[in-house]
Design a protein around this motif. Sequence first.
Motif, PDB file in Angstrom:
ATOM      1  N   SER A 263      -7.663  -1.240  14.579  1.00 24.66           N
ATOM      2  CA  SER A 263      -6.444  -2.060  14.577  1.00 24.66           C
ATOM      3  C   SER A 263      -5.592  -1.878  13.323  1.00 24.66           C
ATOM      4  O   SER A 263      -4.402  -2.196  13.341  1.00 24.66           O
ATOM      5  CB  SER A 263      -6.798  -3.539  14.755  1.00 24.66           C
ATOM      6  OG  SER A 263      -7.355  -4.066  13.566  1.00 24.66           O
ATOM      7  N   VAL A 264      -6.168  -1.365  12.240  1.00 24.14           N
ATOM      8  CA  VAL A 264      -5.377  -1.210  11.009  1.00 24.14           C
ATOM      9  C   VAL A 264      -4.885   0.222  10.795  1.00 24.14           C
ATOM     10  O   VAL A 264      -4.194   0.491   9.806  1.00 24.14           O
ATOM     11  CB  VAL A 264      -6.152  -1.690   9.757  1.00 24.14           C
ATOM     12  CG1 VAL A 264      -6.456  -3.170   9.858  1.00 24.14           C
ATOM     13  CG2 VAL A 264      -7.403  -0.876   9.517  1.00 24.14           C
ATOM     14  N   ILE A 265      -5.190   1.115  11.723  1.00 25.52           N
ATOM     15  CA  ILE A 265      -4.734   2.495  11.571  1.00 25.52           C
ATOM     16  C   ILE A 265      -3.218   2.555  11.439  1.00 25.52           C
ATOM     17  O   ILE A 265      -2.685   3.227  10.547  1.00 25.52           O
ATOM     18  CB  ILE A 265      -5.229   3.372  12.748  1.00 25.52           C
ATOM     19  CG1 ILE A 265      -6.740   3.571  12.640  1.00 25.52           C
ATOM     20  CG2 ILE A 265      -4.503   4.720  12.761  1.00 25.52           C
ATOM     21  CD1 ILE A 265      -7.362   4.255  13.843  1.00 25.52           C
ATOM     22  N   THR A 266      -2.495   1.842  12.294  1.00 20.08           N
ATOM     23  CA  THR A 266      -1.023   1.887  12.218  1.00 20.08           C
ATOM     24  C   THR A 266      -0.516   1.284  10.907  1.00 20.08           C
ATOM     25  O   THR A 266       0.497   1.743  10.373  1.00 20.08           O
ATOM     26  CB  THR A 266      -0.366   1.180  13.418  1.00 20.08           C
ATOM     27  OG1 THR A 266      -0.856  -0.159  13.506  1.00 20.08           O
ATOM     28  CG2 THR A 266      -0.651   1.922  14.718  1.00 20.08           C
ATOM     29  N   ASP A 267      -1.212   0.280  10.386  1.00 21.24           N
ATOM     30  CA  ASP A 267      -0.814  -0.301   9.104  1.00 21.24           C
ATOM     31  C   ASP A 267      -0.956   0.723   7.977  1.00 21.24           C
ATOM     32  O   ASP A 267      -0.077   0.848   7.126  1.00 21.24           O
ATOM     33  CB  ASP A 267      -1.649  -1.537   8.778  1.00 21.24           C
ATOM     34  CG  ASP A 267      -1.435  -2.667   9.763  1.00 21.24           C
ATOM     35  OD1 ASP A 267      -0.332  -2.770  10.334  1.00 21.24           O
ATOM     36  OD2 ASP A 267      -2.384  -3.444   9.982  1.00 21.24           O
ATOM     37  N   VAL A 268      -2.066   1.440   7.971  1.00 23.47           N
ATOM     38  CA  VAL A 268      -2.288   2.455   6.932  1.00 23.47           C
ATOM     39  C   VAL A 268      -1.282   3.590   7.104  1.00 23.47           C
ATOM     40  O   VAL A 268      -0.733   4.102   6.121  1.00 23.47           O
ATOM     41  CB  VAL A 268      -3.738   2.972   6.952  1.00 23.47           C
ATOM     42  CG1 VAL A 268      -3.937   4.065   5.911  1.00 23.47           C
ATOM     43  CG2 VAL A 268      -4.725   1.832   6.719  1.00 23.47           C
ATOM     44  N   GLN A 269      -1.010   3.979   8.343  1.00 21.95           N
ATOM     45  CA  GLN A 269      -0.014   5.022   8.589  1.00 21.95           C
ATOM     46  C   GLN A 269       1.366   4.585   8.099  1.00 21.95           C
ATOM     47  O   GLN A 269       2.116   5.405   7.553  1.00 21.95           O
ATOM     48  CB  GLN A 269       0.040   5.381  10.078  1.00 21.95           C
ATOM     49  CG  GLN A 269      -1.187   6.136  10.541  1.00 21.95           C
ATOM     50  CD  GLN A 269      -1.261   6.290  12.048  1.00 21.95           C
ATOM     51  OE1 GLN A 269      -0.799   5.427  12.799  1.00 21.95           O
ATOM     52  NE2 GLN A 269      -1.875   7.377  12.510  1.00 21.95           N
ATOM     53  N   SER A 270       1.694   3.310   8.253  1.00 15.01           N
ATOM     54  CA  SER A 270       2.972   2.791   7.746  1.00 15.01           C
ATOM     55  C   SER A 270       3.035   2.849   6.224  1.00 15.01           C
ATOM     56  O   SER A 270       4.074   3.203   5.654  1.00 15.01           O
ATOM     57  CB  SER A 270       3.194   1.354   8.211  1.00 15.01           C
ATOM     58  OG  SER A 270       3.346   1.302   9.600  1.00 15.01           O
ATOM     59  N   VAL A 271       1.930   2.499   5.576  1.00 18.60           N
ATOM     60  CA  VAL A 271       1.865   2.593   4.113  1.00 18.60           C
ATOM     61  C   VAL A 271       2.074   4.041   3.683  1.00 18.60           C
ATOM     62  O   VAL A 271       2.832   4.327   2.749  1.00 18.60           O
ATOM     63  CB  VAL A 271       0.524   2.045   3.575  1.00 18.60           C
ATOM     64  CG1 VAL A 271       0.362   2.359   2.091  1.00 18.60           C
ATOM     65  CG2 VAL A 271       0.410   0.551   3.815  1.00 18.60           C
ATOM     66  N   LEU A 272       1.426   4.953   4.381  1.00 17.76           N
ATOM     67  CA  LEU A 272       1.568   6.377   4.070  1.00 17.76           C
ATOM     68  C   LEU A 272       3.023   6.813   4.214  1.00 17.76           C
ATOM     69  O   LEU A 272       3.579   7.456   3.307  1.00 17.76           O
ATOM     70  CB  LEU A 272       0.659   7.204   4.983  1.00 17.76           C
ATOM     71  CG  LEU A 272       0.780   8.721   4.883  1.00 17.76           C
ATOM     72  CD1 LEU A 272       0.480   9.215   3.485  1.00 17.76           C
ATOM     73  CD2 LEU A 272      -0.141   9.392   5.900  1.00 17.76           C
ATOM     74  N   GLN A 273       3.652   6.459   5.305  1.00 23.42           N
ATOM     75  CA  GLN A 273       5.042   6.860   5.550  1.00 23.42           C
ATOM     76  C   GLN A 273       5.984   6.287   4.498  1.00 23.42           C
ATOM     77  O   GLN A 273       6.825   6.997   3.942  1.00 23.42           O
ATOM     78  CB  GLN A 273       5.478   6.430   6.955  1.00 23.42           C
ATOM     79  CG  GLN A 273       6.856   6.923   7.333  1.00 23.42           C
ATOM     80  CD  GLN A 273       6.932   8.440   7.392  1.00 23.42           C
ATOM     81  OE1 GLN A 273       5.997   9.108   7.819  1.00 23.42           O
ATOM     82  NE2 GLN A 273       8.037   8.998   6.937  1.00 23.42           N
ATOM     83  N   ARG A 274       5.857   4.996   4.220  1.00 24.06           N
ATOM     84  CA  ARG A 274       6.719   4.364   3.206  1.00 24.06           C
ATOM     85  C   ARG A 274       6.502   4.988   1.829  1.00 24.06           C
ATOM     86  O   ARG A 274       7.453   5.188   1.067  1.00 24.06           O
ATOM     87  CB  ARG A 274       6.460   2.859   3.140  1.00 24.06           C
ATOM     88  CG  ARG A 274       7.058   2.075   4.287  1.00 24.06           C
ATOM     89  CD  ARG A 274       7.044   0.569   4.046  1.00 24.06           C
ATOM     90  NE  ARG A 274       5.774   0.045   3.578  1.00 24.06           N
ATOM     91  CZ  ARG A 274       4.768  -0.361   4.349  1.00 24.06           C
ATOM     92  NH1 ARG A 274       4.890  -0.287   5.666  1.00 24.06           N
ATOM     93  NH2 ARG A 274       3.662  -0.842   3.839  1.00 24.06           N
TER      94      ARG A 274
ATOM     95  N   SER B 159       9.348   6.936  -0.400  1.00 24.91           N
ATOM     96  CA  SER B 159       9.713   6.477  -1.742  1.00 24.91           C
ATOM     97  C   SER B 159       9.187   7.409  -2.834  1.00 24.91           C
ATOM     98  O   SER B 159       9.333   7.117  -4.023  1.00 24.91           O
ATOM     99  CB  SER B 159       9.204   5.055  -1.974  1.00 24.91           C
ATOM    100  OG  SER B 159       7.787   5.037  -1.996  1.00 24.91           O
ATOM    101  N   LYS B 160       8.561   8.514  -2.412  1.00 22.69           N
ATOM    102  CA  LYS B 160       8.011   9.518  -3.338  1.00 22.69           C
ATOM    103  C   LYS B 160       6.923   8.950  -4.253  1.00 22.69           C
ATOM    104  O   LYS B 160       6.757   9.380  -5.387  1.00 22.69           O
ATOM    105  CB  LYS B 160       9.114  10.187  -4.144  1.00 22.69           C
ATOM    106  CG  LYS B 160      10.071  10.974  -3.293  1.00 22.69           C
ATOM    107  CD  LYS B 160      11.097  11.684  -4.133  1.00 22.69           C
ATOM    108  CE  LYS B 160      11.977  12.577  -3.439  1.00 22.69           C
ATOM    109  NZ  LYS B 160      12.634  12.727  -2.432  1.00 22.69           N
ATOM    110  N   ASN B 161       6.201   7.951  -3.744  1.00 22.30           N
ATOM    111  CA  ASN B 161       5.048   7.427  -4.472  1.00 22.30           C
ATOM    112  C   ASN B 161       3.824   8.168  -3.954  1.00 22.30           C
ATOM    113  O   ASN B 161       3.115   7.713  -3.056  1.00 22.30           O
ATOM    114  CB  ASN B 161       4.912   5.912  -4.263  1.00 22.30           C
ATOM    115  CG  ASN B 161       3.836   5.314  -5.138  1.00 22.30           C
ATOM    116  OD1 ASN B 161       2.878   5.982  -5.506  1.00 22.30           O
ATOM    117  ND2 ASN B 161       3.973   4.041  -5.461  1.00 22.30           N
ATOM    118  N   TYR B 162       3.591   9.325  -4.539  1.00 22.79           N
ATOM    119  CA  TYR B 162       2.562  10.215  -4.019  1.00 22.79           C
ATOM    120  C   TYR B 162       1.151   9.716  -4.295  1.00 22.79           C
ATOM    121  O   TYR B 162       0.220  10.070  -3.561  1.00 22.79           O
ATOM    122  CB  TYR B 162       2.787  11.630  -4.559  1.00 22.79           C
ATOM    123  CG  TYR B 162       4.139  12.159  -4.134  1.00 22.79           C
ATOM    124  CD1 TYR B 162       4.463  12.311  -2.794  1.00 22.79           C
ATOM    125  CD2 TYR B 162       5.108  12.461  -5.076  1.00 22.79           C
ATOM    126  CE1 TYR B 162       5.701  12.765  -2.390  1.00 22.79           C
ATOM    127  CE2 TYR B 162       6.360  12.925  -4.682  1.00 22.79           C
ATOM    128  CZ  TYR B 162       6.654  13.078  -3.342  1.00 22.79           C
ATOM    129  OH  TYR B 162       7.883  13.524  -2.943  1.00 22.79           O
TER     130      TYR B 162
END
Length: 108
Positions: A62-73, A77-80
Amino acid sequence: MTNKNLDWDKYFANAKWNEICEKSPFFDMQRPPSLVHQEAGLVYLSSLDLDFSLSDGDALKSVITDVQSVLQRSLESKNYYKAAVASTDLAIISNLLSELGIQTSGLI
């Protein structure tokens, strides 16, 4: 030239986590890294600042999409650093789900 005055392996083997964080510019103002704690039966996902039971496949899925959203954002924002943490968390989730016999193809 390397400096042989300090045995870094010995230092890190005995140093407290807080001491390392205080002295390291890399960890300054960062969350602790993700961690699987087998004895406690928990995984801490740094990208979400949450922990989950190692046996709760539904919660991990259930949190996969949340982590994917964090990755995308983070990438936008270039926060590698945060992007790397989120990417690592996705790999951790994938491995844990695999160990539970849950397919991750199409999810991650």
